[in-house]
Write a protein that holds these residues in place. Structure first.
Motif, PDB file in Angstrom:
ATOM      1  N   TYR A  12      11.376   5.812 -20.960  1.00 51.14           N
ATOM      2  CA  TYR A  12      10.144   6.236 -21.621  1.00 51.14           C
ATOM      3  C   TYR A  12       9.086   6.727 -20.634  1.00 51.14           C
ATOM      4  O   TYR A  12       7.944   6.934 -21.016  1.00 51.14           O
ATOM      5  CB  TYR A  12       9.571   5.092 -22.463  1.00 51.14           C
ATOM      6  N   ASN A  13       9.458   6.894 -19.369  1.00 53.95           N
ATOM      7  CA  ASN A  13       8.520   7.449 -18.391  1.00 53.95           C
ATOM      8  C   ASN A  13       9.262   8.369 -17.440  1.00 53.95           C
ATOM      9  O   ASN A  13      10.377   8.083 -17.019  1.00 53.95           O
ATOM     10  CB  ASN A  13       7.782   6.339 -17.630  1.00 53.95           C
ATOM     11  N   HIS A  48      -1.938   0.598 -25.339  1.00 57.31           N
ATOM     12  CA  HIS A  48      -1.702   1.859 -24.634  1.00 57.31           C
ATOM     13  C   HIS A  48      -1.040   2.840 -25.581  1.00 57.31           C
ATOM     14  O   HIS A  48      -0.109   2.480 -26.307  1.00 57.31           O
ATOM     15  CB  HIS A  48      -0.778   1.660 -23.429  1.00 57.31           C
ATOM     16  N   VAL A  50       1.276   6.114 -25.751  1.00 59.24           N
ATOM     17  CA  VAL A  50       2.248   6.812 -24.913  1.00 59.24           C
ATOM     18  C   VAL A  50       2.989   7.835 -25.770  1.00 59.24           C
ATOM     19  O   VAL A  50       3.365   7.545 -26.910  1.00 59.24           O
ATOM     20  CB  VAL A  50       3.266   5.832 -24.291  1.00 59.24           C
ATOM     21  N   GLY A  53       5.503  10.277 -21.804  1.00 61.18           N
ATOM     22  CA  GLY A  53       5.640   9.401 -20.637  1.00 61.18           C
ATOM     23  C   GLY A  53       5.432  10.078 -19.303  1.00 61.18           C
ATOM     24  O   GLY A  53       5.730   9.501 -18.248  1.00 61.18           O
ATOM     25  N   ILE A  56       2.159   9.011 -16.305  1.00 57.24           N
ATOM     26  CA  ILE A  56       1.957   7.571 -16.508  1.00 57.24           C
ATOM     27  C   ILE A  56       2.784   6.796 -15.497  1.00 57.24           C
ATOM     28  O   ILE A  56       3.945   7.118 -15.245  1.00 57.24           O
ATOM     29  CB  ILE A  56       2.359   7.163 -17.935  1.00 57.24           C
ATOM     30  N   PHE A  58       3.903   2.931 -15.080  1.00 55.34           N
ATOM     31  CA  PHE A  58       3.941   1.606 -15.690  1.00 55.34           C
ATOM     32  C   PHE A  58       4.070   0.535 -14.613  1.00 55.34           C
ATOM     33  O   PHE A  58       4.885   0.652 -13.697  1.00 55.34           O
ATOM     34  CB  PHE A  58       5.132   1.477 -16.648  1.00 55.34           C
ATOM     35  N   ILE A  66       2.252  -1.386 -26.299  1.00 55.37           N
ATOM     36  CA  ILE A  66       2.409   0.064 -26.185  1.00 55.37           C
ATOM     37  C   ILE A  66       2.682   0.650 -27.568  1.00 55.37           C
ATOM     38  O   ILE A  66       3.518   0.136 -28.323  1.00 55.37           O
ATOM     39  CB  ILE A  66       3.560   0.417 -25.230  1.00 55.37           C
ATOM     40  N   LEU A  68       4.147   3.953 -29.026  1.00 58.87           N
ATOM     41  CA  LEU A  68       4.907   5.138 -28.650  1.00 58.87           C
ATOM     42  C   LEU A  68       4.919   6.130 -29.811  1.00 58.87           C
ATOM     43  O   LEU A  68       5.347   5.798 -30.923  1.00 58.87           O
ATOM     44  CB  LEU A  68       6.336   4.744 -28.269  1.00 58.87           C
ATOM     45  N   GLY A 119       0.936  14.976 -25.965  1.00 57.14           N
ATOM     46  CA  GLY A 119       0.584  14.650 -24.589  1.00 57.14           C
ATOM     47  C   GLY A 119       0.006  15.827 -23.849  1.00 57.14           C
ATOM     48  O   GLY A 119      -0.939  15.697 -23.067  1.00 57.14           O
TER      49      GLY A 119
END
Length: 283
Positions: A12-13, A48, A50, A53, A56, A58, A66, A68, A119
């Motif tokens: 996820y990042n 947060h 998100v 990702g 960012i 983490f 979080i 998402l 995003g």
């Protein structure tokens, strides 16, 4: 709504950090998002937001819940007069390919950016200062959840909403859920050529061989950043190829990245120069 507990945020990042989140909420529609955020508000609990990702970092363990947004709204609708309605969860590459087939274009330089439409809007993703091009150039209006009064609103583009790599939506008082764009007429073959050129440029000039969160600072002294190229701390390293870029070269952690960010901040400070981080640290 999906609720995940004690999950590794690796996928996820874009930095590909192994970080354990205490809890992750994945709302599937506006009602679920509203109820979730309203619950946080009533409990005065931090959270947060998100999406894709990118930008960012983490921490090794993320205690804060979080939210998402990647399953919230994945719809793209082509309207009249070059207007395109798009959900926040759509990947930017999906949007570019969709409008390409409609003989529309304008944001092909974002094809290499691993982000969602929501995003990209929040960060006002763009091509760089010297190009003066950003996704906000094509925005027509935006729907968002006003988290202060808990109400969905639609705002049309006006001055003051966006600046370089910045928007009013970064203040955590609003969550972008949908947007309308007005793209320019552009033949499909031209759009495809621009996509190909962007991918070639990224391969040549950007450090795509290792995971990263993209550019680190949105305001920075270029001389200092060139001097830091190749400097590393444990698993994180300032790219040898791309200034102002931190890569995960060997199972980096948020602490490793913080060390490199603080190093650049220190050099700016001792030379009385200003810098501003573009990436955000979530704990």
């Amino acid at each position: 709504m999906h609720i995940l507990y004690d999950i590794d945020l690796y996928k996820y990042n874009t930095m590909r950090l192994h970080s354990i989140a205490r809890i992750v909420y994945m709302p599937h529609n506006r009602n679920e998002l509203f109820e979730l955020i309203n619950g946080f508000k009533q409990r005065r609990e931090k959270y947060h937001i998100v999406s894709g990702g990118s930008n960012i970092v983490f921490s090794e363990f993320v205690q804060t819940p979080i939210v998402l947004l990647m399953e919230l709204d994945e719809a793209i609708t082509i309207l009249e007069n070059n207007i395109v309605e798009c959900g926040c969860s759509v990947r930017i590459q999906q949007l570019i390919n969709k409008i390409k087939n409609e003989n529309l274009g304008g944001i092909e330089y974002l094809f290499s950016v691993p982000t969602s439409v929501g995003g990209a809007i929040v960060m006002n993703a763009g091509r760089g200062r010297k190009w003066n091009s950003s996704i906000s150039d094509y925005l027509f209006k935006i729907e968002y959840l006003d988290t202060e009064i808990m109400e969905y609103k639609i705002i049309e583009m006006t001055d003051g909403l966006f600046s370089y790599r910045n928007s009013i939506f970064q203040q955590n008082l609003a969550i972008v859920v949908r947007a309308w764009f007005r793209f320019r007429d552009q033949p499909t073959e031209i759009t495809q050529n621009l996509i190909t050129e962007r991918l070639a440029y990224s391969k040549k000039y950007l450090s795509m061989e290792n995971p990263s969160c993209g550019t680190v600072f949105c305001k920075v002294n270029p001389v200092i950043m060139r001097l830091l190229k190749g400097i590393s701390f444990k698993g994180a390293m300032y790219s040898k190829k791309t200034p102002n870029w931190i890569s995960n070269v060997n199972n980096a952690t948020a602490s490793d990245v913080r060390k490199l960010v603080r190093l650049a901040t220190f050099f700016h400070k001792i030379f009385f120069l200003k810098c501003k981080t573009e990436i955000r640290f979530f704990e």
